[in-house]
Design a protein around this motif. Structure first.
Motif, PDB file in Angstrom:
ATOM      1  N   ASN A   1      16.898  20.505  10.767  1.00 23.13           N
ATOM      2  CA  ASN A   1      16.005  19.469  11.288  1.00 23.13           C
ATOM      3  C   ASN A   1      15.025  19.957  12.350  1.00 23.13           C
ATOM      4  O   ASN A   1      13.844  19.623  12.278  1.00 23.13           O
ATOM      5  CB  ASN A   1      16.818  18.287  11.839  1.00 23.13           C
ATOM      6  CG  ASN A   1      17.094  17.268  10.767  1.00 23.13           C
ATOM      7  OD1 ASN A   1      16.554  17.368   9.663  1.00 23.13           O
ATOM      8  ND2 ASN A   1      17.930  16.287  11.059  1.00 23.13           N
ATOM      9  N   PRO A   2      15.485  20.709  13.344  1.00 23.05           N
ATOM     10  CA  PRO A   2      14.497  21.149  14.339  1.00 23.05           C
ATOM     11  C   PRO A   2      13.586  22.260  13.829  1.00 23.05           C
ATOM     12  O   PRO A   2      12.620  22.614  14.496  1.00 23.05           O
ATOM     13  CB  PRO A   2      15.353  21.647  15.512  1.00 23.05           C
ATOM     14  CG  PRO A   2      16.675  21.935  14.932  1.00 23.05           C
ATOM     15  CD  PRO A   2      16.858  21.042  13.754  1.00 23.05           C
ATOM     16  N   VAL A   3      13.897  22.823  12.662  1.00 24.85           N
ATOM     17  CA  VAL A   3      13.053  23.901  12.143  1.00 24.85           C
ATOM     18  C   VAL A   3      11.980  23.343  11.209  1.00 24.85           C
ATOM     19  O   VAL A   3      10.811  23.695  11.300  1.00 24.85           O
ATOM     20  CB  VAL A   3      13.916  24.950  11.404  1.00 24.85           C
ATOM     21  CG1 VAL A   3      13.047  26.089  10.910  1.00 24.85           C
ATOM     22  CG2 VAL A   3      15.005  25.469  12.311  1.00 24.85           C
ATOM     23  N   ILE A   4      12.394  22.443  10.321  1.00 28.45           N
ATOM     24  CA  ILE A   4      11.411  21.839   9.421  1.00 28.45           C
ATOM     25  C   ILE A   4      11.271  20.357   9.740  1.00 28.45           C
ATOM     26  O   ILE A   4      11.997  19.824  10.559  1.00 28.45           O
ATOM     27  CB  ILE A   4      11.826  22.002   7.936  1.00 28.45           C
ATOM     28  CG1 ILE A   4      13.225  21.405   7.738  1.00 28.45           C
ATOM     29  CG2 ILE A   4      11.770  23.441   7.505  1.00 28.45           C
ATOM     30  CD1 ILE A   4      13.423  20.805   6.383  1.00 28.45           C
ATOM     31  N   GLY A   5      10.356  19.705   9.066  1.00 32.14           N
ATOM     32  CA  GLY A   5      10.232  18.259   9.237  1.00 32.14           C
ATOM     33  C   GLY A   5       9.575  17.901  10.551  1.00 32.14           C
ATOM     34  O   GLY A   5       9.082  18.750  11.281  1.00 32.14           O
ATOM     35  N   ASN A   6       9.599  16.608  10.861  1.00 29.89           N
ATOM     36  CA  ASN A   6       8.889  16.157  12.060  1.00 29.89           C
ATOM     37  C   ASN A   6       9.862  15.835  13.183  1.00 29.89           C
ATOM     38  O   ASN A   6       9.632  14.961  13.994  1.00 29.89           O
ATOM     39  CB  ASN A   6       8.019  14.941  11.731  1.00 29.89           C
ATOM     40  CG  ASN A   6       8.849  13.835  11.124  1.00 29.89           C
ATOM     41  OD1 ASN A   6      10.026  14.051  10.797  1.00 29.89           O
ATOM     42  ND2 ASN A   6       8.270  12.670  10.981  1.00 29.89           N
ATOM     43  N   ASN A   7      10.991  16.540  13.217  1.00 23.56           N
ATOM     44  CA  ASN A   7      11.992  16.236  14.230  1.00 23.56           C
ATOM     45  C   ASN A   7      11.957  17.235  15.371  1.00 23.56           C
ATOM     46  O   ASN A   7      12.970  17.743  15.800  1.00 23.56           O
ATOM     47  CB  ASN A   7      13.382  16.218  13.607  1.00 23.56           C
ATOM     48  CG  ASN A   7      13.482  15.146  12.548  1.00 23.56           C
ATOM     49  OD1 ASN A   7      12.879  14.092  12.692  1.00 23.56           O
ATOM     50  ND2 ASN A   7      14.210  15.424  11.498  1.00 23.56           N
ATOM     51  N   PHE A   8      10.761  17.556  15.844  1.00 28.30           N
ATOM     52  CA  PHE A   8      10.654  18.542  16.905  1.00 28.30           C
ATOM     53  C   PHE A   8      10.923  17.912  18.258  1.00 28.30           C
ATOM     54  O   PHE A   8      10.098  17.162  18.782  1.00 28.30           O
ATOM     55  CB  PHE A   8       9.269  19.175  16.913  1.00 28.30           C
ATOM     56  CG  PHE A   8       9.019  20.099  15.761  1.00 28.30           C
ATOM     57  CD1 PHE A   8      10.063  20.663  15.057  1.00 28.30           C
ATOM     58  CD2 PHE A   8       7.728  20.404  15.395  1.00 28.30           C
ATOM     59  CE1 PHE A   8       9.826  21.528  13.999  1.00 28.30           C
ATOM     60  CE2 PHE A   8       7.481  21.263  14.333  1.00 28.30           C
ATOM     61  CZ  PHE A   8       8.535  21.822  13.640  1.00 28.30           C
ATOM     62  N   GLY A   9      12.080  18.216  18.828  1.00 23.35           N
ATOM     63  CA  GLY A   9      12.366  17.741  20.182  1.00 23.35           C
ATOM     64  C   GLY A   9      11.834  18.734  21.186  1.00 23.35           C
ATOM     65  O   GLY A   9      12.586  19.467  21.809  1.00 23.35           O
ATOM     66  N   VAL A  10      10.507  18.782  21.357  1.00 24.07           N
ATOM     67  CA  VAL A  10       9.884  19.863  22.125  1.00 24.07           C
ATOM     68  C   VAL A  10      10.192  19.809  23.611  1.00 24.07           C
ATOM     69  O   VAL A  10       9.946  20.773  24.326  1.00 24.07           O
ATOM     70  CB  VAL A  10       8.353  19.894  21.923  1.00 24.07           C
ATOM     71  CG1 VAL A  10       8.014  20.499  20.595  1.00 24.07           C
ATOM     72  CG2 VAL A  10       7.755  18.507  22.061  1.00 24.07           C
ATOM     73  N   SER A  11      10.713  18.691  24.098  1.00 28.35           N
ATOM     74  CA  SER A  11      11.030  18.643  25.524  1.00 28.35           C
ATOM     75  C   SER A  11      12.415  19.206  25.793  1.00 28.35           C
ATOM     76  O   SER A  11      12.870  19.239  26.920  1.00 28.35           O
ATOM     77  CB  SER A  11      10.961  17.199  26.018  1.00 28.35           C
ATOM     78  OG  SER A  11      11.889  16.422  25.299  1.00 28.35           O
ATOM     79  N   SER A  12      13.082  19.693  24.744  1.00 30.96           N
ATOM     80  CA  SER A  12      14.454  20.175  24.895  1.00 30.96           C
ATOM     81  C   SER A  12      14.497  21.682  25.102  1.00 30.96           C
ATOM     82  O   SER A  12      13.830  22.435  24.393  1.00 30.96           O
ATOM     83  CB  SER A  12      15.257  19.819  23.643  1.00 30.96           C
ATOM     84  OG  SER A  12      16.500  20.456  23.675  1.00 30.96           O
TER      85      SER A  12
END
Lengths: 288, 409
Positions: B136-147
């Motif tokens: 999930n954090p690699v593909i798709g739109n689930n980038f939790g960039v504040s993490s």
């Protein structure tokens, strides 16, 4: 070197472009300008009927709470119950406290989540989205209130925590199950700003009945769940050592340094590499 | 390129798969003490891993709602990655500072680092509740960039690719792929520069993971400087590992190493000891500043305070002095002893932040179950198995003479 410089400029260009676009999207998000919902818990009104625990488990299809022994040590929420009410013997006699997720204004769990499974809705509730979660439990490490709970004994585990009944009730225009059914009006659901005014009014009108502190107004940068009580919150087993700033602010400095390191360090390394290369050239010629 | 050579390359290509298959056969003795001990542990570990995926994480670990990260994160990932830091330090010295003296140990260190990342990231999968969502954090739109964890996860992934590129010339030499070797060798410098940048960020990032756990970590180990301390300590953790691993490799894989390299080893260890002294000093000084700046004198006279003193004096100051003394007197044995002390110190430090000092104040303390320890050992031993398999086949410790001219630097 020419190519490297061009590449370097390209990277800078792409970075600044994406930064600019990223900011735009964020700006749009804040335009929604909704005010957060919240719940005000009045410890002086709660009679400890534990009805909210039953309502909560019913509304969220969790197992019915076991028989509650009030003289046992204070219970905690876990993967089978999203809220509990405990009795504390205090300087002013027995006082009850309800615990559940505080729904921070700037939640540590949301900042910690790398898949956006923890999500702060514009309405104020912090919810967990199963399809995104990878079960890393970093939200549990980060949460100052220890709210998220994990199903350790399931091959497909869930994170359990209060969702302010967002999916089941708030999004349908209803209010959270616990707040709707409280027989003593200890729970008041509403707009967070108005709840703070209401809490102030209660404290102002009966100063003997309350201490002058709204727990959650500033704790951890402010939370949607607010508490007023007749005794200091320390006596109710609540964490009073929390900082006033939001918890995500603690990692801001580190995260802000990332882009600059990403731009500066490779340039520096390439520079050092070029500078030290000259020293070994004659040696290499000698070898051949 | 003449015709004979092209023909031979074409023939080689056909037989590459046959060759790889043949390489899976074991080389060397089968009934060695290491095999006899490691095989049963690995088998038990595999059974435990099956139970873990069948019954859930709670079936094999002692983790609780208060302590969600235990041995698998605190030791396997946080400590293991610190020890893999030797790869970025050595590639920095050899490819960026052009210190040719250390070239002969770069490959083995990068291999060690790559395998460490591969296996410790693998251990991370065991600890995830829903490992199938790891993409999930690699593909798709689930980038939790504040993490911070998002940053660490991406850096693990990218750094593994960078290390694979750094190591790939050895694989190409093993397979006899001459053209691939040329291309891959050309990518080394870029991979090194990228890899060092990634390492600086994720070594410190592992510390930054704990920044939000402000009240949960004992104040002697929590400060806003955890990321800097983690980064600096990863330098001597990595080099300590290089010295330690090098000493063992030189005994176990004696025949693999050319005489030339045997002679070089003394000088290499001596040089690394100097760097360890300097970085340990920087680290000790930083810790001292954090301690004084944080006004923590009143915490010293407590059990945790004594433990802090043991860590700082016994496992930072003492190895620093040992390194200093032993490189002045050129005492290789004492350097090895110092490197072991340094490594123990890093283990203690990482466990203090992640396990021992984490929720030190709650009633029920976390102690890893025997099953967690066996799984950790399984990960470690499997890594050593793969390491040995590669060392015995690929030109890691030795340089193949045919390829010598093509090798850069």
């Amino acid at each position: 070197m020419d190519l490297d410089r061009r590449k370097f400029l390209k990277v800078i260009g792409i970075t600044s472009l994406s930064l600019a676009i990223g900011k735009d999207i964020k700006a749009e998000d804040t335009k929604v300008n909704k005010e957060f919902n919240g719940v005000l818990y009045d410890a002086s009104r709660c009679k400890g009927c534990h009805g909210c625990e039953y309502d909560c488990s019913e509304a969220n299809s969790l197992p019915e709470p076991a028989i509650i022994d009030e003289d046992a040590p204070p219970r905690k929420t876990d993967e089978t119950r999203r809220t509990v009410v405990n009795k504390f013997e205090t300087s002013k006699g027995p006082v009850f406290t309800k615990i559940q997720c505080m729904h921070c204004n700037e939640p540590a769990c949301v900042a910690a989540c790398l898949t956006q499974a923890m999500y702060k809705t514009p309405e104020g509730a912090v919810i967990w989205r199963e399809d995104k979660c990878m079960g890393c439990r970093y939200c549990m490490i980060s949460c100052p209130f220890d709210s998220p709970k994990f199903e350790y004994h399931s091959p497909n585990p869930k994170i359990e925590k209060c969702s302010m009944c967002f999916e089941t009730r708030i999004s349908q225009g209803e209010i959270p199950a616990c707040a709707e059914n409280c027989p003593n009006d200890a729970l008041l659901f509403g707009n967070r700003r108005e709840l703070i005014s209401e809490a102030r009014r209660r404290i102002y009108e009966s100063p003997d009945q309350y201490i002058e502190h709204i727990y959650g107004e500033h704790e951890a940068g402010g939370t949607c769940w607010l508490y007023i009580s007749p005794v200091p919150f320390k006596e109710l087993g609540m964490n009073t050592k929390l900082q006033k700033e939001s918890y995500p602010a603690l990692t801001k400095g580190f995260l802000y340094s990332v882009p600059s390191i990403f731009v500066l360090v490779p340039a520096l390394l390439l520079g050092i590499q070029q500078a030290t290369k000259i020293n070994i050239l004659p040696k290499e010629n000698e070898d051949e | 390129m003449n015709k004979d050579l092209t023909d031979s390359i074409a023939a080689e290509r056909l037989s590459v798969w046959k060759f790889i298959l043949s390489e899976f056969k074991p080389k060397g003795k089968i009934l060695t003490p290491f095999n006899v001990i490691s095989v049963p542990i690995i088998l038990v570990g595999i059974i435990l891993i099956v139970i873990r995926f069948w019954k859930g994480i709670g079936a094999v670990t002692n983790l609780s709602q208060e302590i969600p990260w235990g041995l698998w994160i605190g030791f396997d990932v946080v400590t293991g990655v610190a020890f893999a830091g030797g790869a970025y330090v050595l590639t920095f010295m050899v490819y960026i500072l052009n210190m040719r003296k250390y070239h002969s140990i770069v490959r083995v260190t990068v291999l060690n680092g790559f395998l460490a990342y591969l296996f410790y990231a693998g251990a991370l999968l065991l600890d995830l509740g829903k490992p199938w969502n790891v993409i999930n954090p690699v593909i798709g739109n689930n980038f939790g960039v504040s993490s911070v964890l998002f940053l660490v996860a991406w850096h693990f992934l990218l750094y593994m690719i960078a290390q694979l590129i750094e190591f790939s010339p050895a694989i190409a030499e093993w397979l006899g792929a001459r053209r691939a070797h040329k291309i891959l060798s050309g990518m080394t410098l870029a991979a090194v520069i990228f890899g060092i940048t990634l390492s600086i960020l994720h070594q410190s990032g592992l510390g930054a993971l704990y920044l939000m756990a402000k009240e949960k970590i004992h104040p002697l180990w929590y400060s806003e400087f955890i990321p800097v301390l983690f980064f600096v300590s990863s330098i001597f953790a990595g080099l300590g590992m290089v010295i330690f691993e090098g000493s063992i490799s030189h005994k176990v894989f004696f025949k693999q190493i050319s005489d030339e390299h045997h002679k070089e080893q003394r000088g290499i260890i001596h040089g690394l000891a100097k760097i360890c002294t300097a970085t340990l000093f920087v680290y000790f000084f930083l810790q001292l500043i954090v301690f004084i700046h944080g006004k923590r004198w009143d915490l010293i006279n407590t059990p945790m305070g004594y433990w802090y003193l043991v860590e700082m004096l016994g496992f930072v100051l003492l190895p620093m002095l040992l390194f200093f003394y032993s490189y002045r007197t050129n005492n290789i044995l004492m350097i090895r002893l110092a490197s072991i002390l340094t490594m123990l110190g890093v283990i203690i430090n990482r466990l203090n932040v992640t396990i021992i000092g984490f929720r030190w104040d709650i009633a029920v303390h976390y102690v890893p179950s025997w099953m967690e320890i066996v799984v950790t050992l399984t990960v470690l031993l499997t890594e050593i198995w793969i390491f040995r398999w590669v060392i015995r086949r690929m030109p890691v410790l030795w340089e193949s003479t045919i390829w010598k001219k093509d090798n850069p630097v």
